[in-house]
Design a protein around this motif. Sequence first.
Motif, PDB file in Angstrom:
ATOM      1  N   CYS A  19      42.823  38.143  47.130  1.00 56.50           N
ATOM      2  CA  CYS A  19      42.679  39.058  45.997  1.00 56.50           C
ATOM      3  C   CYS A  19      41.531  40.021  46.281  1.00 56.50           C
ATOM      4  O   CYS A  19      40.459  39.601  46.725  1.00 56.50           O
ATOM      5  N   GLN A  23      38.961  41.974  41.304  1.00 60.92           N
ATOM      6  CA  GLN A  23      40.257  41.852  40.626  1.00 60.92           C
ATOM      7  C   GLN A  23      40.634  40.396  40.328  1.00 60.92           C
ATOM      8  O   GLN A  23      41.743  40.113  39.888  1.00 60.92           O
ATOM      9  N   GLU A  24      39.693  39.499  40.548  1.00 63.26           N
ATOM     10  CA  GLU A  24      39.976  38.071  40.384  1.00 63.26           C
ATOM     11  C   GLU A  24      40.419  37.734  38.963  1.00 63.26           C
ATOM     12  O   GLU A  24      41.386  36.986  38.768  1.00 63.26           O
ATOM     13  N   GLU A  25      39.721  38.271  37.990  1.00 64.05           N
ATOM     14  CA  GLU A  25      40.044  37.955  36.597  1.00 64.05           C
ATOM     15  C   GLU A  25      41.432  38.472  36.227  1.00 64.05           C
ATOM     16  O   GLU A  25      42.174  37.805  35.509  1.00 64.05           O
ATOM     17  N   ALA A  26      41.798  39.638  36.727  1.00 64.67           N
ATOM     18  CA  ALA A  26      43.130  40.183  36.461  1.00 64.67           C
ATOM     19  C   ALA A  26      44.198  39.277  37.063  1.00 64.67           C
ATOM     20  O   ALA A  26      45.217  38.991  36.421  1.00 64.67           O
ATOM     21  N   LEU A  27      43.978  38.792  38.290  1.00 68.66           N
ATOM     22  CA  LEU A  27      44.945  37.898  38.923  1.00 68.66           C
ATOM     23  C   LEU A  27      45.040  36.583  38.157  1.00 68.66           C
ATOM     24  O   LEU A  27      46.141  36.063  37.947  1.00 68.66           O
ATOM     25  N   ARG A  28      43.909  36.068  37.716  1.00 67.94           N
ATOM     26  CA  ARG A  28      43.937  34.829  36.921  1.00 67.94           C
ATOM     27  C   ARG A  28      44.708  35.031  35.617  1.00 67.94           C
ATOM     28  O   ARG A  28      45.455  34.150  35.189  1.00 67.94           O
ATOM     29  N   HIS A  29      44.523  36.175  35.010  1.00 63.61           N
ATOM     30  CA  HIS A  29      45.237  36.486  33.761  1.00 63.61           C
ATOM     31  C   HIS A  29      46.750  36.546  34.010  1.00 63.61           C
ATOM     32  O   HIS A  29      47.540  35.977  33.255  1.00 63.61           O
ATOM     33  N   VAL A  30      47.154  37.233  35.071  1.00 59.46           N
ATOM     34  CA  VAL A  30      48.577  37.322  35.418  1.00 59.46           C
ATOM     35  C   VAL A  30      49.123  35.930  35.727  1.00 59.46           C
ATOM     36  O   VAL A  30      50.226  35.567  35.279  1.00 59.46           O
TER      37      VAL A  30
END
Length: 102
Positions: A19, A23-30
């Motif tokens: 990742c 952008q880690e938080e966005a990937l976790r959210h997805v």
Amino acid sequence: MGNKAIDITLMGRTYSIACPEGQEEALRHVAHNLETQLVSLKARTNNLSREEIAIMAALNTGYELLEEKQKNQDYNKQMDHKIGLLQSTLENALVERSTKTD
């Protein structure tokens, strides 16, 4: 900016995903949204394999994306039309103003 591996868990399996930094938080959210969808599909269709559930989730997500793209295109068309009307109104007002001052 480099990539950073983060672990996400989907249907009981953990995956290490590269990742981009930040952008880690966005990937976790997805991943969380996907997990919710996978669990829901599994509960409704108990006899499907992991692969079939993943395909159904991908199709659902693709359909949602298609709907959002269509909404965006429709909105852009509306805005283009409104901008065109505004430009026309401004041009007409400027023409009227210039003919009054002549």
